[in-house]
Write an enzyme that holds these catalytic residues in place. Structure first.
Site, PDB file in Angstrom:
ATOM      1  N   GLN A   9      33.645  47.858  42.835  1.00 50.50           N
ATOM      2  CA  GLN A   9      33.094  47.547  41.521  1.00 50.50           C
ATOM      3  C   GLN A   9      31.757  48.250  41.332  1.00 50.50           C
ATOM      4  OE1 GLN A   9      34.318  45.909  38.979  1.00 50.50           O
ATOM      5  NE2 GLN A   9      36.208  45.143  39.903  1.00 50.50           N
ATOM      6  N   TYR A  22      46.753  44.410  45.314  1.00 51.77           N
ATOM      7  CA  TYR A  22      45.850  45.506  44.942  1.00 51.77           C
ATOM      8  C   TYR A  22      44.472  45.189  45.509  1.00 51.77           C
ATOM      9  CZ  TYR A  22      49.625  45.962  41.494  1.00 51.77           C
ATOM     10  OH  TYR A  22      50.849  46.039  40.880  1.00 51.77           O
ATOM     11  N   GLU A  24      47.521  46.720  49.653  1.00 48.42           N
ATOM     12  CA  GLU A  24      46.840  47.837  49.004  1.00 48.42           C
ATOM     13  C   GLU A  24      47.680  49.096  49.164  1.00 48.42           C
ATOM     14  OE1 GLU A  24      44.717  50.616  47.227  1.00 48.42           O
ATOM     15  OE2 GLU A  24      44.283  48.465  47.034  1.00 48.42           O
ATOM     16  N   ASP A  83      44.615  41.880  41.170  1.00 49.23           N
ATOM     17  CA  ASP A  83      43.533  42.730  40.678  1.00 49.23           C
ATOM     18  C   ASP A  83      44.047  44.162  40.542  1.00 49.23           C
ATOM     19  OD1 ASP A  83      41.101  43.808  39.953  1.00 49.23           O
ATOM     20  OD2 ASP A  83      40.234  43.723  41.960  1.00 49.23           O
ATOM     21  N   CYS A 101      40.312  44.915  34.188  1.00 47.24           N
ATOM     22  CA  CYS A 101      39.263  45.713  33.554  1.00 47.24           C
ATOM     23  C   CYS A 101      39.744  46.297  32.234  1.00 47.24           C
ATOM     24  CB  CYS A 101      38.805  46.833  34.479  1.00 47.24           C
ATOM     25  SG  CYS A 101      40.101  48.012  34.901  1.00 47.24           S
TER      26      CYS A 101
END
Length: 475
Positions: free
Chosen positions: A304, A337, A361, A404, A431
């Site tokens: 982030q 994720y 991931e 995410d 996002c």
């Protein structure tokens, strides 16, 4: 005069045409622009504020196009929420006066921060209403004030809560711990104009932290480099500068660039397509810190970018799951994720030795980081691969799932797999309000409900926002 057809790169012919119109700016829309109309045609206008009367320059227009695009070049009737832009290269009014478009990345910089959050709230509410059919938000939330301020700026002072417009206008700077730059043909640091191949030289990046601006990359001769990525962790650990060389750039040239940077900065080359990283000096990773844990993040691996984002998002996710009774000692949880393990580590703390966390991931390098970051947590299983495949290979009864995904969202297939797996709750971090709303719609079609919603202004002076939601099976 009819607008000339042109590509998003803004051809020379279009610049010569310089078609301008006077428009009334309508409502904000997803993507950093507002909607206006001219003779029945929709025009997406950047650098305006709803309710203003402006003069615009068409930047993407053709008679056969469904819609046109335009930048504001003059404000004829200003909104009371208009402020002087804090960054000249991103100021549309100043840039077009000098004959070129503004750089991207600060498209809301002309709007007071409290109004920015109102506009972002409107976009989120509209996307949920249009794509998911959500007319009533959890707990009777006010759709006009969904987006919360994250209280940090370059000087360490608190940003305004939304009531002090004067302070609000100058806050929201210095939050980026990561930044991406292009390089002009002459070897100067620059950034692209929006939807354009044109690179504008820059000599500062006010949204970036002092750890990035203090490197003074604009003073370095970057000939032979096409792109520069910088990571300067908010914990003060060693920064990393990644250089993407142009084809044919010699190792001697790369070493000369590295020598112009401070000794305590790591420098590496990277391939933007493969993600491969090779050291020039120091290490190829940075050490980040959040929620009581340290994380190794290699190269351009995801983290982030707002310095307070990791802690803010971990807090929102764990609060939703704790308060709902979905996360406790002994719980079985998945982190999808998962990146380098931002959420995985605090989830492992919460479930303890009697619980388990499946961390998934897709990127091999980032997954290797997660293994290093979580090697002392035996309750965590690291799986590298596509989420769809891992969920098929490792079915289990989850108490909760943290989702995410990248900007494109999870998608119908993954949402369907999660619904079929039957977890008690999903904490969804997003996002992008459009892909988020679309996925919420898929959950609702499967009999789930939006049980909790928070949104954060983690990207001040841009149109972006971050959303955290709690989704549960309908009672």
């Amino acid at each position: 005069m009819n607008p000339q057809s042109q590509s998003p790169s803004q051809t020379a012919a279009a610049k010569e045409a310089a078609v301008e119109l006077v428009l009334d700016v309508g409502p904000v829309a997803h993507g950093g622009h507002c909607v206006a109309r001219h003779e029945g045609r929709v025009i997406f206008v950047r650098h305006g504020i709803p309710g203003e009367k402006v003069r615009v320059r068409l930047t993407d227009a053709g008679e056969s196009a469904k819609f046109w695009r335009a930048d504001v070049v003059e404000v004829l009737d200003a909104s009371p929420d208009r402020v002087e832009h804090f960054w000249r290269p991103a100021d549309s009014l100043r840039s077009w006066q000098h004959g070129h478009p503004p750089v991207g990345g600060a498209e809301f910089g002309h709007i007071a921060l409290h109004r920015q959050r109102i506009l972002k709230s409107a976009v989120l509410a509209e996307q949920l209403r249009r794509l998911a059919g959500v007319d009533r938000l959890p707990g009777g939330q006010d759709t006009g004030n969904l987006v919360e301020a994250v209280r940090a700026n370059a000087q360490g002072a608190e940003a305004a809560s939304g009531t002090d417009a004067t302070h609000d206008a100058v806050a929201g700077l210095g939050w980026r711990t990561r930044a991406s730059f292009s390089v002009t043909p002459g070897g100067k640091l620059g950034m692209h104009a929006h939807r354009s191949d044109q690179i504008i030289p820059v000599r500062e990046m006010p949204l970036a932290s002092e750890g990035i601006n203090g490197l003074r990359l604009w003073d370095i001769d970057l000939q032979g480099i096409e792109r520069v990525e910088v990571a300067a962790p908010s914990n003060g650990s060693r920064p990393l500068v990644l250089l993407a060389p142009a084809p044919g750039t010699k190792p001697k040239r790369l070493s000369a660039i590295a020598a112009q940077l401070p000794d305590d900065v790591s420098v590496a080359t990277f391939d933007p397509l493969s993600g491969d990283v090779a050291p020039l000096r120091g290490r190829t990773w940075v050490q980040e810190s959040a929620a009581g844990h340290d994380y190794r993040v290699t190269g351009a691996g995801f983290w982030q970018i707002h310095r307070d984002a990791p802690g803010t998002l971990v807090g929102a996710v764990t609060k939703f799951l704790h308060d709902g009774g979905f996360l406790a000692a002994g719980s079985v949880v998945a982190d999808l994720y998962a990146g380098a393990g931002l959420f995985t580590a605090p989830l492992a703390d919460a479930v303890g030795q009697t619980g388990s966390v499946l961390s998934v991931e897709g990127a091999p390098g980032t997954s290797r980081d997660a293994r290093k970051n979580l090697h002392e947590a035996p309750q965590v299983e690291i799986a590298q691969g596509r989420v769809e495949r891992i969920l098929r290979q490792k079915p289990r009864n989850f108490d909760a799932v943290v989702l995410d995904p990248p900007r494109a969202g999870a998608g119908k297939a993954v949402v369907g797999q999660l619904i079929a797996a039957g977890p008690r709750a999903v904490a969804y971090v997003s996002c992008d309000p459009a892909s988020f709303a679309r996925d919420v719609g898929y959950f609702q079609q499967g009999g789930w409900t939006l049980a909790g919603l928070r949104a954060f202004d983690l990207y001040p002076h841009t149109h972006h926002l971050e959303t955290v939601a709690l989704l549960t099976p309908a009672p």
